[in-house]
Scaffold this motif. Structure first.
Motif, PDB file in Angstrom:
ATOM      1  N   ILE A 183       0.855  -1.335   0.103  1.00 36.84           N
ATOM      2  CA  ILE A 183      -0.058  -0.049   0.092  1.00 36.84           C
ATOM      3  C   ILE A 183       0.764   1.202   0.123  1.00 36.84           C
ATOM      4  N   ASP A 184       2.027   1.270   0.898  1.00 43.76           N
ATOM      5  CA  ASP A 184       2.749   2.551   0.953  1.00 43.76           C
ATOM      6  C   ASP A 184       3.630   2.678  -0.510  1.00 43.76           C
ATOM      7  N   THR A 185       3.853   1.574  -1.037  1.00 42.38           N
ATOM      8  CA  THR A 185       4.644   1.429  -2.553  1.00 42.38           C
ATOM      9  C   THR A 185       3.556   2.246  -3.506  1.00 42.38           C
ATOM     10  N   TYR A 186       2.389   1.877  -3.546  1.00 45.57           N
ATOM     11  CA  TYR A 186       1.306   2.396  -4.411  1.00 45.57           C
ATOM     12  C   TYR A 186       1.182   3.688  -4.130  1.00 45.57           C
ATOM     13  N   ARG A 187       1.049   4.146  -2.799  1.00 49.82           N
ATOM     14  CA  ARG A 187       0.932   5.509  -2.591  1.00 49.82           C
ATOM     15  C   ARG A 187       1.934   6.505  -3.001  1.00 49.82           C
ATOM     16  N   ALA A 188       3.320   6.049  -2.787  1.00 48.40           N
ATOM     17  CA  ALA A 188       4.393   6.470  -3.117  1.00 48.40           C
ATOM     18  C   ALA A 188       4.766   6.742  -4.631  1.00 48.40           C
ATOM     19  N   SER A 189       4.188   5.814  -5.373  1.00 50.00           N
ATOM     20  CA  SER A 189       4.407   5.851  -6.734  1.00 50.00           C
ATOM     21  C   SER A 189       3.174   7.026  -7.513  1.00 50.00           C
ATOM     22  N   GLN A 190       1.936   6.984  -6.610  1.00 54.42           N
ATOM     23  CA  GLN A 190       0.860   7.878  -7.180  1.00 54.42           C
ATOM     24  C   GLN A 190       1.350   9.334  -6.825  1.00 54.42           C
ATOM     25  N   HIS A 191       2.120   9.522  -5.476  1.00 56.43           N
ATOM     26  CA  HIS A 191       2.481  10.939  -5.409  1.00 56.43           C
ATOM     27  C   HIS A 191       3.808  11.411  -5.822  1.00 56.43           C
ATOM     28  N   GLY A 192       4.598  10.460  -6.188  1.00 50.73           N
ATOM     29  CA  GLY A 192       5.796  10.989  -6.875  1.00 50.73           C
ATOM     30  C   GLY A 192       7.117  10.903  -5.523  1.00 50.73           C
ATOM     31  N   VAL A 193       6.914  10.127  -4.395  1.00 47.07           N
ATOM     32  CA  VAL A 193       7.760  10.235  -3.524  1.00 47.07           C
ATOM     33  C   VAL A 193       8.574   9.158  -3.622  1.00 47.07           C
ATOM     34  N   PRO A 194       9.721   9.095  -2.919  1.00 48.13           N
ATOM     35  CA  PRO A 194      10.774   8.041  -2.859  1.00 48.13           C
ATOM     36  C   PRO A 194       9.746   6.759  -2.189  1.00 48.13           C
ATOM     37  N   MET A 195      10.363   5.679  -2.812  1.00 51.15           N
ATOM     38  CA  MET A 195       9.714   4.292  -2.221  1.00 51.15           C
ATOM     39  C   MET A 195      10.078   3.999  -0.975  1.00 51.15           C
ATOM     40  N   PRO A 196       9.304   3.516   0.033  1.00 52.30           N
ATOM     41  CA  PRO A 196       9.579   3.129   1.271  1.00 52.30           C
ATOM     42  C   PRO A 196      10.589   1.924   1.311  1.00 52.30           C
ATOM     43  N   PRO A 197      11.394   1.623   2.218  1.00 52.58           N
ATOM     44  CA  PRO A 197      12.258   0.346   2.470  1.00 52.58           C
ATOM     45  C   PRO A 197      11.585  -0.765   2.495  1.00 52.58           C
ATOM     46  N   PRO A 198      11.788  -2.033   1.930  1.00 48.92           N
ATOM     47  CA  PRO A 198      10.945  -3.198   2.221  1.00 48.92           C
ATOM     48  C   PRO A 198      11.161  -3.561   3.888  1.00 48.92           C
ATOM     49  N   PRO A 199      10.187  -4.191   4.120  1.00 47.44           N
ATOM     50  CA  PRO A 199      10.190  -4.606   5.488  1.00 47.44           C
ATOM     51  C   PRO A 199      11.446  -5.710   5.636  1.00 47.44           C
TER      52      PRO A 199
END
Length: 69
Positions: free
Chosen positions: A9-25
């Motif tokens: 979910i965080d990765t999808y939101r980051a791609s939609q908002h153009g911000v850096p991807m979160p680190p994987p768990p």
């Protein structure tokens, strides 16, 4: 919700908002364990003890304690 689901979910939101991807768990788990071990060894030296190797200490405990069978 699992950590993987939250990550997706965080990765999808980051791609939609153009911000850096979160680190994987779990990416930094090993680094955290090493840092804790180093800190414990450092504290042992400050307390006047010896900075012992964790594998040797674990092996010594395993060999000297009676095993409950």
């Amino acid at each position: 919700m699992t950590a993987i689901e939250q990550y997706l979910i965080d990765t999808y939101r980051a791609s939609q908002h153009g911000v850096p991807m979160p680190p994987p768990p779990g990416r930094d788990d090993v680094a955290v364990v090493r840092a804790v071990r180093s800190y414990e060894q450092f504290q042992a030296v400050l307390d006047g003890g010896e900075a012992r190797h964790p594998w040797r200490a674990a092996l010594r405990r395993m060999l000297t304690r009676p095993h409950p069978c």
